[in-house]
Design a protein around this motif. Structure first.
Motif, PDB file in Angstrom:
ATOM      1  N   LEU A   1       3.954  -3.328   8.914  1.00  0.00           N
ATOM      2  CA  LEU A   1       3.513  -3.871   7.631  1.00  0.00           C
ATOM      3  C   LEU A   1       3.231  -2.800   6.580  1.00  0.00           C
ATOM      4  O   LEU A   1       3.145  -3.112   5.386  1.00  0.00           O
ATOM      5  CB  LEU A   1       2.251  -4.723   7.829  1.00  0.00           C
ATOM      6  CG  LEU A   1       2.370  -5.919   8.773  1.00  0.00           C
ATOM      7  CD1 LEU A   1       1.012  -6.556   8.975  1.00  0.00           C
ATOM      8  CD2 LEU A   1       3.360  -6.929   8.231  1.00  0.00           C
ATOM      9  N   VAL A   2       3.050  -1.560   7.008  1.00  0.00           N
ATOM     10  CA  VAL A   2       2.650  -0.514   6.056  1.00  0.00           C
ATOM     11  C   VAL A   2       3.592   0.681   6.166  1.00  0.00           C
ATOM     12  O   VAL A   2       4.324   0.839   7.136  1.00  0.00           O
ATOM     13  CB  VAL A   2       1.186  -0.058   6.306  1.00  0.00           C
ATOM     14  CG1 VAL A   2       0.218  -1.207   6.080  1.00  0.00           C
ATOM     15  CG2 VAL A   2       1.034   0.490   7.710  1.00  0.00           C
ATOM     16  N   SER A   3       3.537   1.521   5.175  1.00  0.00           N
ATOM     17  CA  SER A   3       4.405   2.705   5.165  1.00  0.00           C
ATOM     18  C   SER A   3       3.888   3.754   6.141  1.00  0.00           C
ATOM     19  O   SER A   3       2.704   3.770   6.509  1.00  0.00           O
ATOM     20  CB  SER A   3       4.473   3.293   3.757  1.00  0.00           C
ATOM     21  OG  SER A   3       3.194   3.783   3.366  1.00  0.00           O
ATOM     22  N   GLY A   4       4.775   4.662   6.533  1.00  0.00           N
ATOM     23  CA  GLY A   4       4.394   5.727   7.453  1.00  0.00           C
ATOM     24  C   GLY A   4       3.322   6.631   6.883  1.00  0.00           C
ATOM     25  O   GLY A   4       2.436   7.099   7.607  1.00  0.00           O
ATOM     26  N   GLU A   5       3.356   6.874   5.567  1.00  0.00           N
ATOM     27  CA  GLU A   5       2.360   7.758   4.959  1.00  0.00           C
ATOM     28  C   GLU A   5       0.964   7.134   5.014  1.00  0.00           C
ATOM     29  O   GLU A   5      -0.037   7.847   5.162  1.00  0.00           O
ATOM     30  CB  GLU A   5       2.749   8.089   3.504  1.00  0.00           C
ATOM     31  CG  GLU A   5       2.848   6.877   2.593  1.00  0.00           C
ATOM     32  CD  GLU A   5       3.234   7.242   1.167  1.00  0.00           C
ATOM     33  OE1 GLU A   5       3.169   6.343   0.315  1.00  0.00           O
ATOM     34  OE2 GLU A   5       3.579   8.419   0.904  1.00  0.00           O
TER      35      GLU A   5
ATOM     36  N   LYS B   1      -4.874   7.589  10.267  1.00  0.00           N
ATOM     37  CA  LYS B   1      -5.219   8.344  11.474  1.00  0.00           C
ATOM     38  C   LYS B   1      -6.167   9.499  11.154  1.00  0.00           C
ATOM     39  O   LYS B   1      -7.094   9.778  11.926  1.00  0.00           O
ATOM     40  CB  LYS B   1      -3.950   8.857  12.154  1.00  0.00           C
ATOM     41  CG  LYS B   1      -3.113   7.753  12.790  1.00  0.00           C
ATOM     42  CD  LYS B   1      -1.844   8.310  13.424  1.00  0.00           C
ATOM     43  CE  LYS B   1      -1.035   7.214  14.102  1.00  0.00           C
ATOM     44  NZ  LYS B   1       0.226   7.744  14.690  1.00  0.00           N
ATOM     45  N   LYS B   2      -5.956  10.168  10.039  1.00  0.00           N
ATOM     46  CA  LYS B   2      -6.858  11.250   9.631  1.00  0.00           C
ATOM     47  C   LYS B   2      -8.218  10.683   9.240  1.00  0.00           C
ATOM     48  O   LYS B   2      -9.262  11.249   9.585  1.00  0.00           O
ATOM     49  CB  LYS B   2      -6.247  12.017   8.461  1.00  0.00           C
ATOM     50  CG  LYS B   2      -4.983  12.785   8.819  1.00  0.00           C
ATOM     51  CD  LYS B   2      -4.375  13.462   7.581  1.00  0.00           C
ATOM     52  CE  LYS B   2      -3.092  14.190   7.940  1.00  0.00           C
ATOM     53  NZ  LYS B   2      -2.450  14.801   6.750  1.00  0.00           N
ATOM     54  N   TRP B   3      -8.217   9.556   8.513  1.00  0.00           N
ATOM     55  CA  TRP B   3      -9.477   8.913   8.106  1.00  0.00           C
ATOM     56  C   TRP B   3     -10.286   8.481   9.318  1.00  0.00           C
ATOM     57  O   TRP B   3     -11.512   8.603   9.344  1.00  0.00           O
ATOM     58  CB  TRP B   3      -9.158   7.709   7.216  1.00  0.00           C
ATOM     59  CG  TRP B   3     -10.358   6.861   6.915  1.00  0.00           C
ATOM     60  CD1 TRP B   3     -11.244   7.006   5.892  1.00  0.00           C
ATOM     61  CD2 TRP B   3     -10.815   5.736   7.671  1.00  0.00           C
ATOM     62  NE1 TRP B   3     -12.226   6.053   5.955  1.00  0.00           N
ATOM     63  CE2 TRP B   3     -11.980   5.245   7.058  1.00  0.00           C
ATOM     64  CE3 TRP B   3     -10.357   5.098   8.825  1.00  0.00           C
ATOM     65  CZ2 TRP B   3     -12.690   4.152   7.524  1.00  0.00           C
ATOM     66  CZ3 TRP B   3     -11.064   3.999   9.312  1.00  0.00           C
ATOM     67  CH2 TRP B   3     -12.208   3.545   8.667  1.00  0.00           C
TER      68      TRP B   3
ATOM     69  N   LEU C   1       0.809  -1.223   0.000  1.00  0.00           N
ATOM     70  CA  LEU C   1       0.000   0.000   0.000  1.00  0.00           C
ATOM     71  C   LEU C   1       0.839   1.268   0.000  1.00  0.00           C
ATOM     72  O   LEU C   1       1.894   1.339   0.627  1.00  0.00           O
ATOM     73  CB  LEU C   1      -0.917   0.010   1.223  1.00  0.00           C
ATOM     74  CG  LEU C   1      -2.066  -1.008   1.244  1.00  0.00           C
ATOM     75  CD1 LEU C   1      -2.831  -0.904   2.552  1.00  0.00           C
ATOM     76  CD2 LEU C   1      -3.006  -0.796   0.060  1.00  0.00           C
ATOM     77  N   THR C   2       0.321   2.240  -0.701  1.00  0.00           N
ATOM     78  CA  THR C   2       0.877   3.599  -0.656  1.00  0.00           C
ATOM     79  C   THR C   2      -0.274   4.552  -0.379  1.00  0.00           C
ATOM     80  O   THR C   2      -1.452   4.151  -0.391  1.00  0.00           O
ATOM     81  CB  THR C   2       1.541   3.981  -1.991  1.00  0.00           C
ATOM     82  OG1 THR C   2       0.526   4.065  -3.011  1.00  0.00           O
ATOM     83  CG2 THR C   2       2.595   2.943  -2.384  1.00  0.00           C
TER      84      THR C   2
END
Length: 444
Positions: free
Chosen positions: A52-56, A62-64, A14-15
Motif C-alpha cells: 500500500l505504501v512506497s518503499g521510501e 523502520k528508522k522511526w 504517502l511519500t
C-alpha cells in the motif's frame, strides 16, 4: 485487525515528505500483536502494509520505529489486553482496542426463544440468507446453471425439480460483456418462459472492485436502488478476491474472504452464490476436496454444490450437495442442449436402481427363466447349463458361462421376488451339481 479503508487510501498517497508520525503509529499499531502471550512488534505483519505504501515510506518507518520503541518502552509494556486484535491509534497514541461486549444466554432461555424456521429460496438446496459456492471445471455449463437458477427464482418456476420462492436476483457476470449473458439468457428462456422482471445483471464492463477495495461500495449502490434482492450471484469469485499477502497462509486467506462475503449477506439479508473453479489435481476420494483453494472454503460457506462429470463431453453429471442446513445428497443431472438447462434425473441411488432394473429386464438369463416358468406352469427346476441350453429356444440366447448365470440369479433375487418369483439352490447327485428351483405365483 484490518486496515481501515480510509487508511488504505491515505497510505497509497504517502511519500517521505508527507508521511506523519500519526501515520507511522497506525502502521506500528497494526504490527503490534501478541506472540505466545507476549506483546511485541512483529515484522511479518508489515508485509501486509508494504503493497500500500512506497518503499521510501517503509524505510522511513523502520528508522522511526527504533527511536519510538526506545522512547515509549514503558508505555508499550503496559498495554496488556488478551486479544489477537490488540491495539489501535486514538489521538496519535497507541492504546488497547476496546473489547466488544458479549451476551451469554442460558439453554433454558434459548429453548424459550421464538426462532423462525429455516426458509428456502430453492427447497432443500438453497437457504435464504446463506452463502454458498457452486464449483465445477471450466466449460461445465455452470453459468447456464446460475442463469436458470435466477430465472426460476424470479418467475417462481421449479429448479432441478424443486420448488422456488419468488424473488429478485442480481447476477454479476464478471468475465463477460453484455453479448454472452444476453445470448445465454435467450437460450435458457426459449420460446415458452416469461422474461423475468426481477433479474438484473452487471457485466465486466463495470469495475466492481475487490473485497476491501471498492467491492463493498458496489454492493451498497446495488442495494440502494434494489432493496428486495433475494440472491446475488458472483461469477466468478476469483475476480473480487483480495490479493494474498506473502505472510498469509492459504487457509486464513480463504476464510477471511468468505467471511467478508458473509458480512455482506448478513447486512443485506440476502443469499449469495459464488461461482468457483476446481483444482487441477482431482481427488477421487472426496468430490468436495476438488474446489480450488484450501479446505477453509468448504468450512466457511453454508453450502456447496459440486458438478462432477466423468468426461467433459458428457451430458450427464453428478451434482454433489452438502451444507450446514442441507441434507447431503448426490443428484444425477443432465444438461439438455435443446433447452440449455440442467435437468434433474434422480438421486445417485435412484439412478443406479433404474440402471439395475433396466439390466434385469434386458437380461437374457432373466428372460429365459421367466419363459421356462411360463411354459411349465409356474415351476421349473434345473442347472445353470440347462438354463443356457434352453435359452436357444426361448428367443434370448445366453452366452455367459454357468458361474456368471448363477451370480446373476443371486444378484437379482430381490427383483425376481418383486415379480413373484422365488428360488432355492442346492447341490444334487454324485457330481454335486448346483440345481435351481424356481416358483412363480403369478406365472401359471
Amino acid at each position: 485487525m484490518e486496515i481501515a479503508e480510509q487508511d488504505k487510501v491515505r497510505f497509497k498517497t504517502l511519500t517521505a515528505d508527507t508521511v506523519t508520525e500519526k501515520d507511522f503509529k497506525k502502521i506500528y499499531a497494526f504490527c503490534y500483536r501478541s506472540d505466545h502471550g507476549e506483546l511485541k512488534y512483529q515484522e511479518t505483519y508489515l508485509e501486509q502494509i508494504e503493497p500500500l505504501v512506497s518503499g521510501e515510506v517503509i524505510e522511513a518507518f523502520k528508522k522511526w520505529r527504533l527511536t519510538f520503541e526506545q522512547a515509549e518502552s514503558e508505555t508499550l509494556k503496559n498495554i496488556s489486553i488478551p486479544s489477537k486484535v490488540l491495539t489501535t491509534v486514538i489521538d496519535g497514541s497507541i492504546v488497547p482496542k476496546e473489547t466488544k461486549r458479549i451476551n451469554l444466554i442460558s439453554a433454558a432461555e434459548l429453548l424459550k426463544m421464538d426462532i423462525p424456521p429455516l426458509e428456502w429460496l430453492v427447497d432443500g438446496l438453497l437457504p435464504k440468507g446463506s452463502v454458498g459456492v457452486v464449483v465445477a471445471p471450466p466449460k461445465s455449463y455452470k453459468s447456464y446453471l446460475c442463469i436458470d437458477l435466477g430465472v426460476s427464482i424470479c418467475n417462481g418456476d421449479k429448479f432441478l425439480g424443486r420448488k422456488t420462492n419468488a424473488g429478485e436476483i442480481v447476477y454479476l457476470d464478471l468475465e463477460s460483456t453484455k453479448r454472452r449473458p444476453r445470448d445465454r439468457l435467450l437460450q435458457v428462456l426459449g420460446k415458452n418462459r416469461a422474461i423475468p422482471s426481477g433479474f438484473y445483471l452487471l457485466t465486466s464492463e463495470n469495475d466492481v472492485g475487490r473485497i476491501d477495495d471498492g467491492f463493498e461500495g458496489t454492493i451498497n449502490q446495488i442495494f440502494e436502488s434494489h432493496n428486495s434482492i433475494s440472491l446475488l450471484v458472483i461469477d466468478v469469485f476469483q475476480l473480487i478476491r483480495r490479493k494474498q499477502g506473502r505472510s498469509q497462509n492459504a487457509y486464513d486467506f480463504d476464510y477471511a474472504d468468505i467471511g467478508a462475503i458473509k458480512k455482506i449477506a448478513d447486512a443485506y439479508h440476502t443469499s449469495i452464490l459464488l461461482v468457483h473453479h476446481t483444482r487441477k489435481m482431482r481427488d477421487l476420494g472426496d468430490a468436495f476436496n476438488n474446489a480450488s483453494g484450501s479446505t477453509a472454503i468448504l468450512g466457511a460457506v453454508d453450502f456447496m454444490w459440486m458438478i462432477e462429470r466423468e468426461k467433459r463431453e458428457d451430458d450427464f453429471a453428478t451434482l454433489h450437495i452438502t451444507g450446514r442446513d442441507i441434507e447431503s445428497v448426490d443428484l444425477r443431472v443432465r444438461f439438455n442442449k435443446d433447452s440449455f438447462r440442467w435437468e434433474y434425473v434422480g438421486t445417485e441411488f435412484e439412478v443406479k436402481e433404474q440402471e439395475r432394473r433396466r439390466e434385469y429386464e434386458e437380461s437374457s438369463i432373466i428372460k429365459t427363466i421367466k419363459s421356462l416358468l411360463s411354459t411349465h406352469g409356474g415351476e421349473w427346476k434345473g442347472s445353470a447349463s440347462e438354463i443356457k441350453s434352453a435359452s436357444k429356444y426361448m428367443g434370448a440366447e445366453i452366452h455367459d458361462d454357468a458361474s456368471k448365470i448363477g451370480r446373476t440369479i443371486v444378484s437379482f433375487g430381490d427383483l425376481l421376488k418383486a415379480d413373484y418369483i422365488t428360488f432355492t439352490q442346492a447341490q444334487e447327485g454324485k457330481e454335486r451339481k448346483r440345481i435351481y428351483s424356481f416358483i412363480c405365483s403369478q406365472c401359471s
